[in-house]
Design an enzyme around this catalytic site. Structure first.
Site, PDB file in Angstrom:
ATOM      1  CG  ASP A 156      -2.043   1.050   1.098  1.00 30.90           C
ATOM      2  OD1 ASP A 156      -2.411   1.385  -0.029  1.00 30.90           O
ATOM      3  OD2 ASP A 156      -2.511   1.536   2.149  1.00 30.90           O
ATOM      4  CB  CYS A 213     -26.417  -7.442  -0.179  1.00 31.46           C
ATOM      5  SG  CYS A 213     -25.928  -6.643   1.364  1.00 31.46           S
ATOM      6  CB  CYS A 236     -15.037   8.660   1.718  1.00 29.58           C
ATOM      7  SG  CYS A 236     -14.528   7.275   2.760  1.00 29.58           S
ATOM      8  CB  CYS A 263     -15.860   5.982   8.312  1.00 31.85           C
ATOM      9  SG  CYS A 263     -17.612   5.548   8.360  1.00 31.85           S
ATOM     10  CB  CYS A 266     -19.191   0.873   3.883  1.00 28.88           C
ATOM     11  SG  CYS A 266     -17.415   1.165   3.730  1.00 28.88           S
TER      12      CYS A 266
END
Length: 394
Positions: A156, A213, A236, A263, A266
């Site tokens: 990353d 979904c 976001c 966050c 989700c």
């Protein structure tokens, strides 16, 4: 070695295979799988470097729409992201690996504790870059010493599209929230990649299992998903509290609630998470003091105490001022007038970013008449225009 070649001369280990053993690619891959799991990886798969055509198009559309916001590093050298061979021409196979970091408690529970801060699950322990990099380097050394190949390792920190590569390698699929979802670990996987000059057998791409979904889309507090599988990072909360360097836009402040770093909404509502909790222990060593820290305590952090508290933590990278900005937004959303004192102490902070957030917090906690009286006095001495604008809004 991240982003660079692994040397061969100094590589050694107790489980090394001889580079002269002439193992078949299938046998070498099986041995690689075993070594990866011995090092603490929970899943592994192999894909080719030329599998990103569709993902590359989606990424370019994302950039063209400006949905990456101020993350200029995402827009830099897009050709390297959309084709790993542009990053390293010699790559023949890409080994994708995952580590489960599923939490041991409901990440959404802290959202009801309005005087406490919610820190994203992945940031409640030591920096995952360091955790994964150490394991990847060990596995890469094993692979080099066992086969004589060349490798590059990524966690990353380079232009690598880990999630679509992980899907192509069979680790999971990109869900409607654009994050990787695994049938074994839900939405909780850290990813790392090893690029190698070996031709290893490929794994099959994992198909999409989201079906009808849309739980991850519906729960988003700021409507950051304009459509399934599409993210507008500018909306976001993870972007707003981590990547965004300036004041948090007013339209999102109430929706942020007490989320002070990232966050998890989700991710946390994904129904596949139930499999991450069946027979799998949480792999993230969360610090107790970061599970639901007191907003009042966090508001008192200076530069030195911030660095000390978040040593080895990814939170440290955003710096004290941005973090305290986030804390003040949460204080403004606390509905607790007792926290007004914590905000008031920061009205004289050296950072305009902090002062502006403190003004907003007070505007939410004080009676209107009292706030307006303070605004009149503050406007006569406040030199920064962004802070003056905060005083003048109410």
């Amino acid at each position: 070695m991240a982003g660079g070649r692994a040397g061969v001369a100094d590589l050694c280990g107790p489980r090394l295979l001889s580079a002269n053993a002439a193992l078949s690619p299938a046998d070498l891959k099986a041995a690689l799988d075993g070594e990866a799991r011995a090092l603490g990886f929970d899943c592994i798969g192999v894909t080719a470097p030329d599998v990103l055509a569709d993902a590359g198009k989606h990424f370019r559309d994302f950039l063209d729409a400006g949905a990456h916001g101020d993350m200029g590093w995402l827009a830099a050298h897009p050709e390297r992201r959309t084709d790993p061979r542009a990053l390293w021409a010699d790559v023949r196979s890409i080994v994708m690996l995952g580590v489960n970091y599923g939490p041991d408690e409901d990440p959404l529970g802290v959202l009801e504790q309005r005087t406490s801060g919610a820190i994203s699950v992945y940031a409640q322990g030591d920096d995952y870059h360091d955790l994964i990099k150490k394991r990847l380097k060990a596995l890469a050394r094993w692979l080099v010493a066992s086969s004589g190949c060349e490798v590059k390792v990524f966690v990353d920190t380079a232009a690598v599209m880990e999630k679509p590569l992980a899907q192509a390698a069979g680790l999971g699929w990109q869900g409607k929230h654009t994050n990787l979802v695994s049938r074994q670990f839900g939405s909780w996987l850290f990813l790392g990649a090893i690029f190698t000059t070996l031709d290893l057998p490929r794994d099959e791409t994992e198909p999409d299992h989201c079906g009808s979904c849309r739980a991850c889309l519906d729960i988003c507090p700021t409507s950051a998903f304009p459509a399934p599988y599409k993210l507008d990072a500018r909306r976001c909360i993870s972007y707003l509290t981590i990547e965004n360097k300036g004041p948090i836009p007013h339209e999102f402040r109430k929706a942020i609630g007490n989320r002070i770093y990232g966050c998890d909404d989700c991710l946390a509502v994904c129904p596949w998470n139930k499999f991450a909790q069946e027979g799998h222990e949480a792999k993230l060593a969360a610090r107790d003091e970061l599970r639901a820290p007191s907003l009042a305590e966090l508001a008192r952090l200076g530069d030195a105490s911030f660095r000390a508290r978040f040593t080895k933590s990814p939170v440290k990278r955003i710096g004290r001022d941005r973090f305290v900005r986030n804390v003040l937004i949460a204080i403004g959303n606390s509905n607790d007038p007792g926290l007004a004192e914590a905000a008031e102490r920061l009205l004289n902070d050296q950072s305009p970013l902090v002062r502006g957030a403190a003004v907003w917090a007070l505007s939410q906690l004080l009676e209107r008449e009292e706030f307006e009286g303070r605004a009149t006095r503050a406007l006569s001495i406040e030199p920064d225009q962004t802070v003056r604008a905060e005083w003048s809004r109410v």
